[in-house]
Design a protein around this motif. Sequence first.
Motif, PDB file in Angstrom:
ATOM      1  N   LEU A 158      36.777  88.651  42.754  1.00  0.00           N
ATOM      2  CA  LEU A 158      36.810  87.853  43.983  1.00  0.00           C
ATOM      3  C   LEU A 158      36.882  86.375  43.613  1.00  0.00           C
ATOM      4  CD1 LEU A 158      34.039  89.806  45.933  1.00  0.00           C
ATOM      5  CD2 LEU A 158      36.521  90.050  46.173  1.00  0.00           C
ATOM      6  N   ASP A 159      38.102  85.880  43.479  1.00  0.00           N
ATOM      7  CA  ASP A 159      38.262  84.514  42.975  1.00  0.00           C
ATOM      8  C   ASP A 159      39.197  83.642  43.810  1.00  0.00           C
ATOM      9  OD1 ASP A 159      40.667  85.702  42.364  1.00  0.00           O
ATOM     10  OD2 ASP A 159      40.598  85.281  40.210  1.00  0.00           O
ATOM     11  N   GLN A 160      39.576  84.112  45.012  1.00  0.00           N
ATOM     12  CA  GLN A 160      40.343  83.270  45.923  1.00  0.00           C
ATOM     13  C   GLN A 160      39.664  83.281  47.286  1.00  0.00           C
ATOM     14  OE1 GLN A 160      44.571  83.517  46.151  1.00  0.00           O
ATOM     15  NE2 GLN A 160      44.762  82.629  44.107  1.00  0.00           N
ATOM     16  N   PHE A 161      39.588  82.105  47.917  1.00  0.00           N
ATOM     17  CA  PHE A 161      38.780  81.931  49.119  1.00  0.00           C
ATOM     18  C   PHE A 161      39.589  81.326  50.262  1.00  0.00           C
ATOM     19  CE2 PHE A 161      35.960  82.028  45.569  1.00  0.00           C
ATOM     20  CZ  PHE A 161      34.758  82.571  46.020  1.00  0.00           C
ATOM     21  N   PHE A 162      39.183  81.679  51.466  1.00  0.00           N
ATOM     22  CA  PHE A 162      39.658  81.001  52.667  1.00  0.00           C
ATOM     23  C   PHE A 162      38.458  80.803  53.573  1.00  0.00           C
ATOM     24  CE2 PHE A 162      40.977  81.316  57.144  1.00  0.00           C
ATOM     25  CZ  PHE A 162      41.769  80.172  57.218  1.00  0.00           C
ATOM     26  N   PHE A 163      38.239  79.574  54.041  1.00  0.00           N
ATOM     27  CA  PHE A 163      37.110  79.260  54.905  1.00  0.00           C
ATOM     28  C   PHE A 163      37.561  79.131  56.356  1.00  0.00           C
ATOM     29  CE2 PHE A 163      35.521  77.080  50.891  1.00  0.00           C
ATOM     30  CZ  PHE A 163      34.693  78.132  50.543  1.00  0.00           C
ATOM     31  N   TRP A 164      36.727  79.671  57.238  1.00  0.00           N
ATOM     32  CA  TRP A 164      36.949  79.486  58.669  1.00  0.00           C
ATOM     33  C   TRP A 164      35.628  79.041  59.283  1.00  0.00           C
ATOM     34  CZ3 TRP A 164      41.080  83.299  60.931  1.00  0.00           C
ATOM     35  CH2 TRP A 164      41.864  82.610  61.867  1.00  0.00           C
ATOM     36  N   ASN A 165      35.423  79.243  60.567  1.00  0.00           N
ATOM     37  CA  ASN A 165      34.263  78.657  61.246  1.00  0.00           C
ATOM     38  C   ASN A 165      33.164  79.660  61.582  1.00  0.00           C
ATOM     39  OD1 ASN A 165      35.675  75.957  61.684  1.00  0.00           O
ATOM     40  ND2 ASN A 165      37.010  77.328  62.839  1.00  0.00           N
ATOM     41  N   SER A 166      33.521  80.847  62.035  1.00  0.00           N
ATOM     42  CA  SER A 166      32.540  81.828  62.488  1.00  0.00           C
ATOM     43  C   SER A 166      32.774  83.164  61.813  1.00  0.00           C
ATOM     44  CB  SER A 166      32.630  82.006  64.007  1.00  0.00           C
ATOM     45  OG  SER A 166      33.860  82.641  64.349  1.00  0.00           O
ATOM     46  N   GLY A 167      31.785  84.050  61.932  1.00  0.00           N
ATOM     47  CA  GLY A 167      31.934  85.384  61.372  1.00  0.00           C
ATOM     48  C   GLY A 167      33.078  86.143  61.999  1.00  0.00           C
ATOM     49  N   SER A 168      33.231  86.029  63.313  1.00  0.00           N
ATOM     50  CA  SER A 168      34.337  86.711  63.996  1.00  0.00           C
ATOM     51  C   SER A 168      35.682  86.251  63.456  1.00  0.00           C
ATOM     52  CB  SER A 168      34.265  86.455  65.507  1.00  0.00           C
ATOM     53  OG  SER A 168      33.130  87.075  66.082  1.00  0.00           O
ATOM     54  N   GLU A 169      35.816  84.935  63.249  1.00  0.00           N
ATOM     55  CA  GLU A 169      37.076  84.414  62.720  1.00  0.00           C
ATOM     56  C   GLU A 169      37.329  84.908  61.294  1.00  0.00           C
ATOM     57  OE1 GLU A 169      37.927  80.094  64.586  1.00  0.00           O
ATOM     58  OE2 GLU A 169      35.931  80.331  63.705  1.00  0.00           O
ATOM     59  N   ALA A 170      36.271  85.008  60.505  1.00  0.00           N
ATOM     60  CA  ALA A 170      36.442  85.516  59.141  1.00  0.00           C
ATOM     61  C   ALA A 170      36.911  86.965  59.158  1.00  0.00           C
ATOM     62  CB  ALA A 170      35.130  85.385  58.366  1.00  0.00           C
ATOM     63  N   ILE A 171      36.405  87.753  60.115  1.00  0.00           N
ATOM     64  CA  ILE A 171      36.881  89.129  60.263  1.00  0.00           C
ATOM     65  C   ILE A 171      38.349  89.131  60.669  1.00  0.00           C
ATOM     66  CG2 ILE A 171      36.683  91.220  61.667  1.00  0.00           C
ATOM     67  CD1 ILE A 171      34.531  91.090  59.579  1.00  0.00           C
ATOM     68  N   ILE A 343      30.488  77.493  59.295  1.00  0.00           N
ATOM     69  CA  ILE A 343      31.501  77.813  58.291  1.00  0.00           C
ATOM     70  C   ILE A 343      31.375  79.295  57.942  1.00  0.00           C
ATOM     71  CG2 ILE A 343      30.025  77.152  56.335  1.00  0.00           C
ATOM     72  CD1 ILE A 343      32.643  76.161  54.953  1.00  0.00           C
ATOM     73  N   SER A 344      32.504  79.928  57.740  1.00  0.00           N
ATOM     74  CA  SER A 344      32.557  81.322  57.314  1.00  0.00           C
ATOM     75  C   SER A 344      33.675  81.432  56.302  1.00  0.00           C
ATOM     76  CB  SER A 344      32.832  82.239  58.505  1.00  0.00           C
ATOM     77  OG  SER A 344      34.113  81.954  59.073  1.00  0.00           O
ATOM     78  N   GLY A 345      33.858  82.620  55.756  1.00  0.00           N
ATOM     79  CA  GLY A 345      34.942  82.743  54.789  1.00  0.00           C
ATOM     80  C   GLY A 345      35.204  84.167  54.357  1.00  0.00           C
TER      81      GLY A 345
END
Length: 506
Positions: A158-171, A343-345
């Motif tokens: 697990l070495d690439q990331f994308f950040f979003w704002n909420s848990g729902s958005e990360a899903i 923040i989520s991701g």
Amino acid sequence: MSRILSSSLRTLPRVSSKPIIPTTARKAFISSSSSINSNPAFAQDQQPQQDDMPIAVKTAAQWAEFGRHHVCHGLGRIRDHVIVKGEGLDLYTADGKKLLDFTAGIGVTNLGHCHPHVSRAAAEQVNQLVHLQCSISFHAPYLQLIDRLLPAMPHESLDQFFFWNSGSEAIEAAIKVARQATGRQNMIVFSGAYHGRTMGSGALTRSKPIYTQGTGPLMPGVFSSAFPYWHQLGVNPSTSEEELVRLAQHQLDLILRQQVNPKDVAAIFIEPVQGEGGYVPVPPAFLRHLREVCDKHGILLVIDEVQSGFFRTGSYFAIEQIVPELRPDILVFAKGVANGFPISGIASNKEIMGKLDVGSMGGTYSGNAVACAAGVAAQEVYQSGEIGRNVEVRSKQLYKVLNKLASDEKTKHLIADVRGMGLMTAVEFRNTADECTLEGLPEGKSVPKNIGKRVQEYCLNKDLMVLTTSAFDTIRFIPALTVSEEEMDRAMTIFTEAVESVAREG
């Protein structure tokens, strides 16, 4: 060099095996105390007053009425308190009430309200860079947060990331990645699952209908299988874990034989500890089985640690304790990552992320600089080691009380189950409408109605904030991971009184 790159504790080099925080300061990080006396409005001889709201002179009652009148009707609350300050596990209302918070913003403020190290980092970042849209350029806190998270990942792939704002958005991001990477559409989830309440994540949620009722049709192509939990399988609580796993595996096999071809399934989503499903840990054998099924059919395994991550269960991520060798294809995280900053991701590997079209991911506030800076500071506290040790000790203290209630002659006729991991713990009460909860009911004992709601109401009246969860009669405990022995003892005294009160009243 810019101040943000040269500032103490937030430089870009990878985390070493040595403590990030000097030994003399490490114990201070377990406390979020910034001295209540530092704010004159909250000195010991002056609790919060009704005029502590920053605008327009209104009483606390008037502000509450204002909220009831103007806040969306679809947003529920357990009480109409107007909160004006939080510190550690304490919340202060506009009318001077002090509450002991065992909700942590539903598992978000893992380090307590306004942890000084995290708040300081955010305040410093506000004066450096508040916002840079992630599709325009890199910004330092975004890269620094990745740097801090890399060594904490439960698997090295697990070495690439994308950040979003909420848990729902990360899903939502995980759904998008799974579909693009596999070229398939369908998803499999489990009964009791909670993955969010947006149109995509809501389609994956199977804990309560309230989250999506009246809003269909939802995203198609979602199939639900049984989670290995006695309630979901309609068996007694004493059913062995081995049998629960066998039954759940059989149900998943039927899904793949009768309802959807495995070659059309993009991903299987699972919470290692169900949240809204009732704080139910997944048996290790079932998680290993899912990995085998996914590998056999080219399906991606998505692990949702939105609520169970960041030491909530005693380790950085729950799967580290359940199946240490497990390889998620996508890991979803949020809540505790930045101790209250939004923040989520998701994290995945280069092969999967490499199949995305450039420009397909993004979002205006995704990976906001202030939230990322707070996230970096939060990782520094987690990685001090003090938080994990405190969770271990305080969870033992919690379970000792709950297990005593479950075995005590005065109260055991009320309790069907005590379960969870670390400080993600639940008590499920018996319910005459759920026959399987009546197993082991002492002879001659009757089960009162609405036990959980009555226990919660008693606690709230004693200024202890606790939450219910799931479609079953369950109360959950999710205090800040900085909870002290005294705070845990105080909360458990109130909770014990609440359960005993219901037992007496019947």
